[in-house]
Design a protein around this motif. Structure first.
Motif, PDB file in Angstrom:
ATOM      1  N   MET A 165       0.843  -1.196   0.000  1.00 35.57           N
ATOM      2  CA  MET A 165       0.000   0.000   0.000  1.00 35.57           C
ATOM      3  C   MET A 165       0.876   1.243   0.000  1.00 35.57           C
ATOM      4  N   LYS A 166       0.636   2.171  -0.921  1.00 39.42           N
ATOM      5  CA  LYS A 166       1.436   3.385  -1.009  1.00 39.42           C
ATOM      6  C   LYS A 166       0.763   4.509  -0.226  1.00 39.42           C
ATOM      7  N   ARG A 167       1.559   5.198   0.584  1.00 40.88           N
ATOM      8  CA  ARG A 167       1.014   6.319   1.327  1.00 40.88           C
ATOM      9  C   ARG A 167       1.143   7.589   0.491  1.00 40.88           C
ATOM     10  N   LEU A 168       0.059   8.332   0.437  1.00 41.77           N
ATOM     11  CA  LEU A 168       0.073   9.560  -0.341  1.00 41.77           C
ATOM     12  C   LEU A 168       0.594  10.733   0.459  1.00 41.77           C
ATOM     13  N   TYR A 169       0.591  10.595   1.779  1.00 40.79           N
ATOM     14  CA  TYR A 169       0.956  11.774   2.546  1.00 40.79           C
ATOM     15  C   TYR A 169       2.454  12.005   2.536  1.00 40.79           C
ATOM     16  N   LEU A 170       2.825  13.238   2.835  1.00 36.46           N
ATOM     17  CA  LEU A 170       4.211  13.668   2.803  1.00 36.46           C
ATOM     18  C   LEU A 170       4.712  13.705   4.241  1.00 36.46           C
ATOM     19  N   LYS A 171       5.567  12.791   4.610  1.00 33.19           N
ATOM     20  CA  LYS A 171       5.894  12.529   6.005  1.00 33.19           C
ATOM     21  C   LYS A 171       7.282  13.074   6.347  1.00 33.19           C
ATOM     22  N   PRO A 172       7.436  13.781   7.500  1.00 36.22           N
ATOM     23  CA  PRO A 172       8.688  14.469   7.818  1.00 36.22           C
ATOM     24  C   PRO A 172       9.883  13.532   8.029  1.00 36.22           C
ATOM     25  N   ASN A 173      11.056  14.074   7.644  1.00 32.45           N
ATOM     26  CA  ASN A 173      12.338  13.441   7.917  1.00 32.45           C
ATOM     27  C   ASN A 173      13.335  14.555   8.223  1.00 32.45           C
ATOM     28  N   VAL A 198      -0.227  23.050  -5.349  1.00 29.69           N
ATOM     29  CA  VAL A 198       0.978  23.347  -4.584  1.00 29.69           C
ATOM     30  C   VAL A 198       0.979  22.427  -3.377  1.00 29.69           C
ATOM     31  N   LEU A 199       2.103  21.811  -3.097  1.00 31.10           N
ATOM     32  CA  LEU A 199       2.192  20.839  -2.010  1.00 31.10           C
ATOM     33  C   LEU A 199       2.721  21.489  -0.729  1.00 31.10           C
ATOM     34  N   ASP A 200       1.939  21.401   0.326  1.00 33.28           N
ATOM     35  CA  ASP A 200       2.335  21.855   1.648  1.00 33.28           C
ATOM     36  C   ASP A 200       2.887  20.641   2.390  1.00 33.28           C
ATOM     37  N   VAL A 201       4.185  20.439   2.282  1.00 35.35           N
ATOM     38  CA  VAL A 201       4.812  19.231   2.803  1.00 35.35           C
ATOM     39  C   VAL A 201       4.665  19.136   4.314  1.00 35.35           C
ATOM     40  N   VAL A 202       4.878  20.258   4.997  1.00 35.11           N
ATOM     41  CA  VAL A 202       4.851  20.253   6.458  1.00 35.11           C
ATOM     42  C   VAL A 202       3.503  19.792   6.978  1.00 35.11           C
ATOM     43  N   ASN A 203       2.434  20.256   6.361  1.00 36.82           N
ATOM     44  CA  ASN A 203       1.089  19.940   6.840  1.00 36.82           C
ATOM     45  C   ASN A 203       0.429  18.812   6.061  1.00 36.82           C
ATOM     46  N   GLN A 204       1.221  18.110   5.241  1.00 35.78           N
ATOM     47  CA  GLN A 204       0.743  16.923   4.545  1.00 35.78           C
ATOM     48  C   GLN A 204      -0.567  17.182   3.794  1.00 35.78           C
ATOM     49  N   SER A 205      -0.519  18.190   2.945  1.00 29.55           N
ATOM     50  CA  SER A 205      -1.721  18.532   2.191  1.00 29.55           C
ATOM     51  C   SER A 205      -1.342  19.082   0.826  1.00 29.55           C
ATOM     52  N   ALA A 206      -2.319  19.037  -0.057  1.00 30.09           N
ATOM     53  CA  ALA A 206      -2.192  19.643  -1.379  1.00 30.09           C
ATOM     54  C   ALA A 206      -3.131  20.838  -1.439  1.00 30.09           C
ATOM     55  N   LEU A 207      -2.620  21.950  -1.908  1.00 27.73           N
ATOM     56  CA  LEU A 207      -3.424  23.157  -2.069  1.00 27.73           C
ATOM     57  C   LEU A 207      -3.797  23.275  -3.537  1.00 27.73           C
ATOM     58  N   VAL A 208      -5.089  23.260  -3.807  1.00 33.18           N
ATOM     59  CA  VAL A 208      -5.583  23.291  -5.187  1.00 33.18           C
ATOM     60  C   VAL A 208      -6.109  24.685  -5.495  1.00 33.18           C
ATOM     61  N   MET A 209      -5.581  25.262  -6.589  1.00 30.24           N
ATOM     62  CA  MET A 209      -6.072  26.555  -7.045  1.00 30.24           C
ATOM     63  C   MET A 209      -7.362  26.308  -7.825  1.00 30.24           C
ATOM     64  N   ARG A 250     -13.353  29.561  -7.413  1.00 30.89           N
ATOM     65  CA  ARG A 250     -13.854  29.028  -6.153  1.00 30.89           C
ATOM     66  C   ARG A 250     -12.783  29.028  -5.066  1.00 30.89           C
ATOM     67  N   GLY A 251     -11.754  29.824  -5.256  1.00 30.73           N
ATOM     68  CA  GLY A 251     -10.792  30.047  -4.198  1.00 30.73           C
ATOM     69  C   GLY A 251      -9.733  28.968  -4.059  1.00 30.73           C
ATOM     70  N   LEU A 252      -9.131  28.935  -2.872  1.00 34.37           N
ATOM     71  CA  LEU A 252      -8.068  27.990  -2.542  1.00 34.37           C
ATOM     72  C   LEU A 252      -8.659  26.835  -1.747  1.00 34.37           C
ATOM     73  N   ARG A 253      -8.374  25.601  -2.163  1.00 33.92           N
ATOM     74  CA  ARG A 253      -8.948  24.436  -1.481  1.00 33.92           C
ATOM     75  C   ARG A 253      -7.828  23.507  -1.022  1.00 33.92           C
ATOM     76  N   ARG A 254      -7.841  23.223   0.253  1.00 30.94           N
ATOM     77  CA  ARG A 254      -6.813  22.381   0.867  1.00 30.94           C
ATOM     78  C   ARG A 254      -7.319  20.949   0.963  1.00 30.94           C
ATOM     79  N   VAL A 255      -6.493  20.012   0.491  1.00 28.79           N
ATOM     80  CA  VAL A 255      -6.866  18.602   0.492  1.00 28.79           C
ATOM     81  C   VAL A 255      -5.831  17.831   1.294  1.00 28.79           C
ATOM     82  N   SER A 256      -6.284  17.178   2.347  1.00 27.09           N
ATOM     83  CA  SER A 256      -5.373  16.353   3.140  1.00 27.09           C
ATOM     84  C   SER A 256      -4.938  15.147   2.320  1.00 27.09           C
ATOM     85  N   THR A 257      -3.634  14.843   2.381  1.00 28.31           N
ATOM     86  CA  THR A 257      -3.113  13.674   1.674  1.00 28.31           C
ATOM     87  C   THR A 257      -2.745  12.556   2.637  1.00 28.31           C
ATOM     88  N   VAL A 258      -3.223  12.645   3.890  1.00 32.13           N
ATOM     89  CA  VAL A 258      -2.930  11.598   4.875  1.00 32.13           C
ATOM     90  C   VAL A 258      -3.947  10.470   4.717  1.00 32.13           C
TER      91      VAL A 258
END
Length: 1009
Positions: free
Chosen positions: A1-9, A691-702, A706-714
């Motif tokens: 299973m592949k994880r989509l979220y961006l995990k800190p290192n 745009v990928l917000d690595v720290v908060n594990q989310s993708a920001l969709v322009m 309809r504005g800016l929409r944040r999508v969790s990738t966890v």
């Protein structure tokens, strides 16, 4: 299973450089996966150079369809980007067969030649391809050839207002890559006369050659010395006033019998032209914009305006009736840059109004005895873009003749020039939708709001069912629309016409709402599912309106089994661009309420299966409107307009790139929320970029409007088990919501094109609103939470300081901790903003780059699109040429005290604009480009940068020219390394794991290695 979220290192250094964003610093993240020792594979998140040598494609737009019969079975040919596909027509799916050609297929024509059946493909600047489809299950490419053109003696006005071109120094346009849009085979019925091929070239006009030349590859016979197709005769159809031509032919329709045939040409912004297919002389025309008879009661964008009365004396083209280059010069120099108060019909048309006069397709039908016994009437039905579907009388087309060179007299009065006359129309669904004005749009000589949508909206295609006296047309938003009384367009109006569609207390002519000029139909918005449509679509004379069928309305074909009275067969085949191809069964049995349609078969643009709204792996995935792309680790995130965001696995667990790329996650393919049980599943509509917000594990969709929409990738997803991603209500950041304006200093619709992050603050490029800042840590469902932090540029009703902001990048000065935002400000050029105090942002300067024109100082044409900061330099892409680089020290340098930051240069005055380190243009070897690529179109858009082995490698999406790789290690001396054509128009690019991934608009997603 592949994880989509961006995990800190901890401790990894990286730089993300996406469209409108630069993130740099010590951020923590993990690579693709951990190895057995708990470490990170060395191949993950290591910058690697990518080659552009070979490419594959995922998805693409379906926009052309044609039919033919093979041994009693009807087949359809349709395109998927540059792929020709064939399948049988029926109420169940059958096997698809395919073959790829060099370019995107704009039109398909089927012809029999020497006993075999061929598909002739118009492929834009890749020319014409011939495919043998005698056996559609085993199609073969016969030949592919480009077309050339040259025209000299052209005069136009450049962006500064100077008239360019005269007898001593004429302008010349020439290319060996003519953009071919349409083809027609001319056979006059005389067996002694060879069959000819008529060619629509949007960059020049009309060409004609023997059909046999297409099949003859011998130089000196079927081929010119440069390898292009031999042309026997041609006619130039364009008109220049400014630097952009009008009148390039978009579609050809031959109509008539034998030697009486005429060629009806959809000429875009010049309306309809009628040509003699033998001599190629123009023998007739119709232009709604110049039609001063006002037979339509002023029901068009400029209402009752007569352009001949608006221009300065003599400033009109005698043949087209359009404003000429002298009028363009007057408006720029005397009105815009001077103090003359006068009408500006050229600018009003060229920069905005022209989209409401865009002729795209023509259908012609003759009605015997319509005017009485023995008196026929011939009607041309024009798919006229946002002007709607317009019917005009072309009776007498068969005897029409040409005019003299000055267009003021017939060459032969026995064969008079045909000026078609208006009969009736049906309106297009408005580009902005039935809506209320939310604020005053900024005004200037060059308004350019919403042009992207205007280019696509409106009526696209038209067909007539003469047996049942009905007209079928496709509308971008309304799908397939059917009208009765095809033979009597004067009857096309609502039962209670005339209607007042202007807003209460409105001013006719202010274009609010954008359907105010319509009086024959009720344009009152009514709910239709999640959308609102004009009332007229549910009233007489409309017999059916399907709404969007799997996507926006586009080209379509009527089947040979067409029977609108009964059900159970395929009546028409409708393309919907990135939404695929639908087989539709219509049943028109009476009044609108009793008429229905079904879609027994649909072909998606990919074979991928995504997650549906309920999470099940049952959703068809359509890709074909690709605009933005980002990548991290093993995954690519694609913004595909109406299809939202999708996530693709492009590498294995150790970040080794893979060729077998598949979907692992997606947002809703719908543009509207879906309720499952008690939960609302929100989409990411009009997805423009990610745009990928690595720290908060989310993708920001322009999501543009309809504005800016944040999508969790966890969440977890894998090939074959896709996961549904969606924003919660608390992830949707808008300042102009359905319930009204959130803050009193922002009144216009959201236009989110780009974002740069600083902590929890999102600095968004907000279109004509300028620079808007959101706090992503606040609750956007509570207007009082303060999630809208500040704005610069949206509180003006004059020309906005930051133009049409489309991208933003942040930079912090290590010497004084000041933070600056660099903004791609559209036609305003380049903006620099001090954002150190985010609640009191200050404009430092805004300017258009220096351009030398005939030894005098001018300004760059076009619009800046994307900005990227690399080290201590900022790079801006421009849609009109390429990329320009600046030292950041020069950009932030203070102005002379008392200088207005919006006016740091004027012709003849002090020039405080920074001097660019370099200007790059792909097509110009004097600007670091290549002479061998000089004929390519396209300007630059999105870009990505890879820093490897001490080099700064820029990967630049270059529109119609494809994608390029440039070594820009020295900011003053870029070096072109590679170029690759793509099928569509390259809008954005990202590089990960040594491969490049391109958002290629109608070409889907291109994968290069």
């Amino acid at each position: 299973m592949k994880r989509l979220y961006l995990k800190p290192n901890r401790g990894a250094w990286f730089k993300f450089v996406f469209s409108g964003l630069i993130l740099s610093g010590l951020l923590s993240f993990t690579g693709c996966s951990s190895n057995n020792n708990g470490g990170v594979p060395e191949t993950c998140n290591v910058p690697q150079e990518a080659s552009l040598s070979t490419q594959e494609r995922i998805g693409g737009a379906i926009s052309s369809v044609e039919l033919f019969s093979e041994e009693g079975t009807e087949w359809t040919l349709f395109n998927l980007a540059n792929e020709l596909r064939a399948t049988q027509v029926g109420t169940t799916k059958t096997t698809e067969y395919s073959i790829e050609v060099a370019g995107f297929i704009h039109e398909i024509d089927v012809v029999t030649y020497d006993g075999s059946r061929y598909a002739l493909l118009a492929m834009g600047d890749e020319g014409i391809a011939v495919v043998n489809v005698t056996d559609p299950s085993a199609m073969t490419l016969v030949t592919s050839v480009k077309v050339n053109y040259e025209q000299t003696g052209i005069i136009w006005t450049e962006g500064g207002g100077d008239v360019i071109g005269d007898d001593e120094d004429p302008n010349t346009i020439a290319s060996t890559r003519a953009p071919i849009s349409s083809l027609a085979v001319y056979d006059d019925g005389d067996e002694n006369t060879p069959v000819e091929l008529l060619i629509a070239d949007e960059g020049y006009g009309l060409h004609k050659t023997l059909l046999s030349n297409l099949f003859n590859d011998i130089q000196g016979e079927g081929r010119e010395a440069d390898g292009t197709l031999t042309i026997d005769s041609e006619v130039y159809t364009l008109q220049y006033a400014g630097e952009t031509a009008w009148g390039g032919p978009k579609n050809l329709t031959l109509y008539g019998d034998g030697a009486n045939q005429k060629l009806f040409v959809a000429q875009g912004f010049l309306g309809m032209g009628v040509y003699d297919p033998v001599s190629l002389e123009k023998v007739g025309q119709y232009n709604l914009y110049t039609d001063a008879t006002e037979a339509n009661g002023g029901e068009d964008w400029f209402i009752d305006m007569n352009v001949a009365n608006e221009v300065q004396a003599g400033n009109i083209d005698a043949c087209t009736g359009m404003p000429n280059y002298n009028q363009a010069s007057f408006e720029i120099q005397e009105v815009w840059h001077g103090d003359v108060d006068a009408p500006t019909p050229w600018a009003d048309f060229d920069r905005y109004g022209k989209f409401y006069y865009d002729a795209r397709k023509i259908e012609v039908v003759n009605y015997p005895d319509a005017g009485g016994p023995g008196i026929d009437q011939t009607i041309a039905y024009i798919a006229y873009g946002l002007a709607g579907m317009v019917a005009v009388d072309v009776t007498g087309y068969d005897i029409a003749g040409a005019r003299n060179a000055t267009c003021d007299a017939n060459l032969d009065d026995a064969n008079p020039f045909l000026q078609a006359s208006y009969l009736g129309y049906a309106p297009a669904v408005p580009a902005h939708g039935p809506d209320d004005q939310t604020g005053e749009e900024a005004q200037s000589l060059y308004p350019y709001f919403g042009a992207g949508m205007l280019k696509e909206a409106g009526v696209v295609d038209v067909k007539v069912d003469a047996n049942n006296n009905n007209v079928y047309f496709s509308d971008h938003f309304a799908g397939i629309v059917v009208l009765g009384n095809a033979d009597d367009p004067a009857q096309w109006k609502g039962d209670n016409a005339p209607y007042n569609n202007d807003e209460a207390g409105g001013t006719l002519g202010d274009h609010w709402p954008d359907y105010e000029f319509v009086t024959s139909y009720d344009m009152t918005p009514i709910p239709e599912g999640e959308e609102e449509i004009p009332q007229y679509l549910e009233e007489s004379p409309v017999l059916l309106a399907t709404g969007e069928v799997s996507g926006h309305g586009n080209n379509f074909a009527l089947s040979s089994a067409f029977d609108s009275v009964t059900s159970g067969q395929v009546d028409l085949l409708a393309t919907s661009g990135g939404g695929g191809l639908s087989f539709i069964d219509v049943e028109i049995s009476g009044a609108l309420a009793s008429n229905t349609f079904t879609v027994p078969v649909h072909y998606a643009t990919t074979a991928e299966i995504g997650a549906a709204a309920d999470g099940s792996a049952t959703q068809e995935i359509n890709i074909g409107h690709s605009e933005g792309v980002a990548a991290y680790g093993s995954f690519v995130f694609l913004a595909d307009g109406p299809h939202g965001m999708s996530v693709w696995q492009v590498a294995d667990e150790d970040c080794n790139p893979i060729d077998d790329v598949h979907l692992v996650a997606n947002t809703l393919q719908s543009e509207y929320p879906v309720t499952i049980g008690t939960e609302t599943i929100n989409p990411t509509p009009h997805a423009y970029d990610v745009v990928l917000d690595v720290v908060n594990q989310s993708a920001l969709v322009m999501s543009q409007s309809r504005g800016l929409r944040r999508v969790s990738t966890v969440q977890e997803g894998a090939v074959g088990s896709p996961v549904l991603l969606y924003p919660q209500d608390t992830d949707i950041f808008e300042h102009n919501t359905d319930s009204g304006n959130v803050v009193d200093y922002l009144h216009m619709q959201d236009h989110t094109y780009g974002v740069a992050l600083k902590g929890s603050l999102a600095f968004t490029a907000d279109g004509s609103n300028g620079l808007t800042v959101y706090d992503l840590s606040k609750d956007p469902t509570d207007p009082a939470s303060g999630y809208v932090v500040s704005n610069l540029g949206g509180d003006t009703n004059s020309q906005p300081d930051l133009g049409r902001a489309s991208s933003v990048a942040l930079w912090e000065d290590a010497d004084n901790s000041k933070t600056y935002a660099f903004v791609a400000a559209g036609s305003n050029g380049i903006g620099v903003v001090d954002v150190t105090d985010v609640e009191n942002m200050a404009l430092v300067k805004v300017f258009e780059p220096i351009k030398m024109e005939d030894d005098h100082v001018g300004k760059a044409d076009g619009k800046s699109v994307v900005v990227k900061v690399v080290d201590n330099h900022a790079f801006f892409t421009y849609d009109s040429f390429g990329v320009v680089s600046y030292s950041i020290a020069d950009l932030i340098a203070p102005l002379i005290e008392g200088t207005d930051p919006t006016k740091i240069w004027a012709q003849g005055g002090e020039d405080q604009r920074p001097v660019a380190k370099a200007r790059f243009k792909l097509q110009d070897e004097t600007m670091f480009g290549s002479a061998s690529l000089s004929e390519l179109g396209g300007g630059s858009s999105g870009m990505d940068v890879v820093q490897v082995d001490g080099k700064n490698l820029f990967y630049i999406a270059y529109g119609d020219a494809g994608v390029i790789k440039v070594d820009w290690t020295d900011p003053s001396a870029p070096v072109l390394l590679e170029h690759a054509n793509t099928v569509g128009s390259a809008l954005d690019v990202t590089v990960i794991n040594g491969r490049a991934y391109v958002a290629d608009s109608g070409g889907g997603m291109a994968l290069l290695k």
